[in-house]
Write an enzyme that holds these catalytic residues in place. Structure first.
Site, PDB file in Angstrom:
ATOM      1  N   LYS A 129       0.863  -1.178   0.000  1.00 28.05           N
ATOM      2  CA  LYS A 129       0.000   0.000   0.000  1.00 28.05           C
ATOM      3  C   LYS A 129       0.897   1.225   0.000  1.00 28.05           C
ATOM      4  CE  LYS A 129      -4.502   0.753  -0.017  1.00 28.05           C
ATOM      5  NZ  LYS A 129      -5.497  -0.019  -0.766  1.00 28.05           N
ATOM      6  N   ASP A 169      -6.805   4.495  -4.976  1.00 27.11           N
ATOM      7  CA  ASP A 169      -7.459   4.332  -3.682  1.00 27.11           C
ATOM      8  C   ASP A 169      -8.174   5.652  -3.416  1.00 27.11           C
ATOM      9  OD1 ASP A 169      -7.444   2.318  -1.245  1.00 27.11           O
ATOM     10  OD2 ASP A 169      -7.194   4.278  -0.333  1.00 27.11           O
TER      11      ASP A 169
END
Length: 448
Positions: A129, A169
């Protein structure tokens, strides 16, 4: 819930000491450890191989500054991250979050969850991430482009189609991915599938925009069917109003439900006639306005300040799709009191441990994020496959593969929960199934 397994108890204490000040990461690890107790009792070999000791420690954590010029020529500096957590089953894969709340603990919690989520998809993808504490809201197109180019000027050296493939995201949509991809291509002088969520004219996949929301409903539908229920005729509340919420609304309606509420960070709308999705798409995708503007053209609809109040709206099915920890124990009790019988997570970890406890104790069907919202990263994996083959599949082809993956994920959660003596506990099933695949790969590859 107190851990009983000594190995897990001691390791969790180490995690808390090493990651002090990162409550989201500690929360995510604790939830997984609670599910893994029966596994570690059955499989002491995994403890001996130090699989979990290594899994809770990222393989690599990259922190860097992102300097850029605003429209007035002033220097702005943001802090950015890429946490490459685990590559045991494939190249690192996970989104880039652009939001003021981003700090190392948030990125680590998301990256840790991504390991198990990617494992559940059945595709060969590791967990990672990234992101930055940059807020695209209120910025001009030129400012967003300059930030994204500066961000990629550092990130490019750490990623690659066979190493690490970032995606979007919160705050990182098709526009931002496009600017980042352009800068990567300029620096590396190569056209590769190094990012997913790209535009359709330069290697993107059909159905990627819809994937997380559609996948959420495919998983929920399978969970409902397994328990003698369905979406048909049910009232649904969905938090958020971004891609996940919009396309979950669309698919839930296709499956026969009526979605009556959506939200953003300021508040929520309630429309007793059912959300007019075309109006929401116009507001959010084209005009980039706030959800409160919906009531200007829908006189029966009501807008209320404060987005957490959305969980007071009576519903049969709740699909939290905004952000982490948006449903606390009190909100969960209100949902149960109002007759909600199913909750599936479109956002990452949107329910607190107290809320999850309320759901499980009251027999609410609960689909955890790492399973229920895996449709986005699954379709990103399908985009990687198309890029590798230099092919583009039709919308129907991608959607069918997505549906099959989400059905497979539910069945894996369901069967694993039963195997370990916790039938109906899909959170435990998801954690155990995702973990075991990665653990076996790590054990086979030795101490690396």
């Amino acid at each position: 819930m107190a851990l009983k397994n000594l190995y897990l108890t001691n390791l969790l204490e180490t995690v808390k000491i090493r990651n002090n000040g990162e409550p989201e990461f500690i929360q995510a690890v604790t939830e997984v450890f609670e599910s893994l107790e029966p596994v570690m009792e059955k499989r002491p070999d995994l403890a001996e191989a130090g699989v979990l000791d290594r899994m809770v420690e990222p393989e690599r954590q990259i922190i860097f500054r992102v300097p850029w010029l605003d429209d007035k020529g002033r220097v702005q500096v943001n802090r950015a991250f890429r946490v490459q957590f685990n590559s045991a089953i494939g190249p690192y894969k996970g989104g880039l979050r652009l939001h003021p709340s981003v700090y190392l603990g948030i990125i680590k919690f998301l990256g840790f969850e991504q390991i198990l989520k990617n494992s559940l998809t059945t595709l060969p993808m590791g967990g990672a991430k990234g992101g930055a504490d940059f807020d695209p809201k209120g910025k001009s197109e030129a400012e967003i482009m300059r930030f994204c180019q500066s961000f990629m000027t550092e990130l490019y050296r750490h990623i690659g189609q066979d190493c690490d493939v970032p995606a979007g995201d919160i705050g990182t949509g098709g526009r931002e991915i496009g600017y980042m991809f352009g800068q990567y291509k300029r620096i590396q002088n190569e056209f590769t599938g190094v990012l997913t969520g790209k535009g359709l004219t330069f290697g993107g996949s059909l159905a990627r925009t819809e994937a997380t929301g559609y996948g959420l409903c495919y998983f929920t539908d399978e969970m409902l069917r397994a328990n003698g229920k369905s979406f048909a005729g049910k009232t649904v509340v969905i938090s958020g109003s971004g891609n996940v919420a919009i396309y979950a609304t669309e698919k839930a309606a296709e499956l026969g439900a009526k979605v009556v509420a959506l939200s953003d960070s300021d508040g929520y709308i309630y429309d007793p006639d059912g959300i007019d999705l075309d109006s929401v798409k116009q507001l959010k995708e084209i005009e980039r306005r706030r959800i409160k503007d919906y009531v200007d053209t829908h006189p029966k609809a009501k807008y209320t300040e404060g987005f957490t109040g959305i969980w007071t709206v009576p519903c049969d099915i709740a699909l939290p799709s905004a952000t982490q920890n948006e449903i606390d124990g009190a909100s969960a009790k209100i949902l149960v009191k109002n007759g909600c019988f199913a909750v599936a997570e479109g956002a990452n970890m949107p329910s607190t441990p107290e809320a999850i406890d309320v759901f499980l104790k009251n027999g609410v069907l609960y689909g955890p994020a790492k399973a229920a919202n895996a449709g986005g990263v699954a379709t990103s994996g399908l985009e990687m496959s198309q890029n590798a083959e230099r092919l583009s599949w039709t919308f129907e082809e991608v959607d069918k593969r997505l549906h099959d993956i989400m059905v497979s994920i539910f069945k894996s959660c369901d069967e694993t929960a039963k195997e370990f003596g916790m039938p109906g506990n899909y959170m435990a099933g998801a954690n155990i199934a995702g973990f075991l695949k990665v653990a076996e790969a790590m054990k086979a590859q030795g101490c690396v």
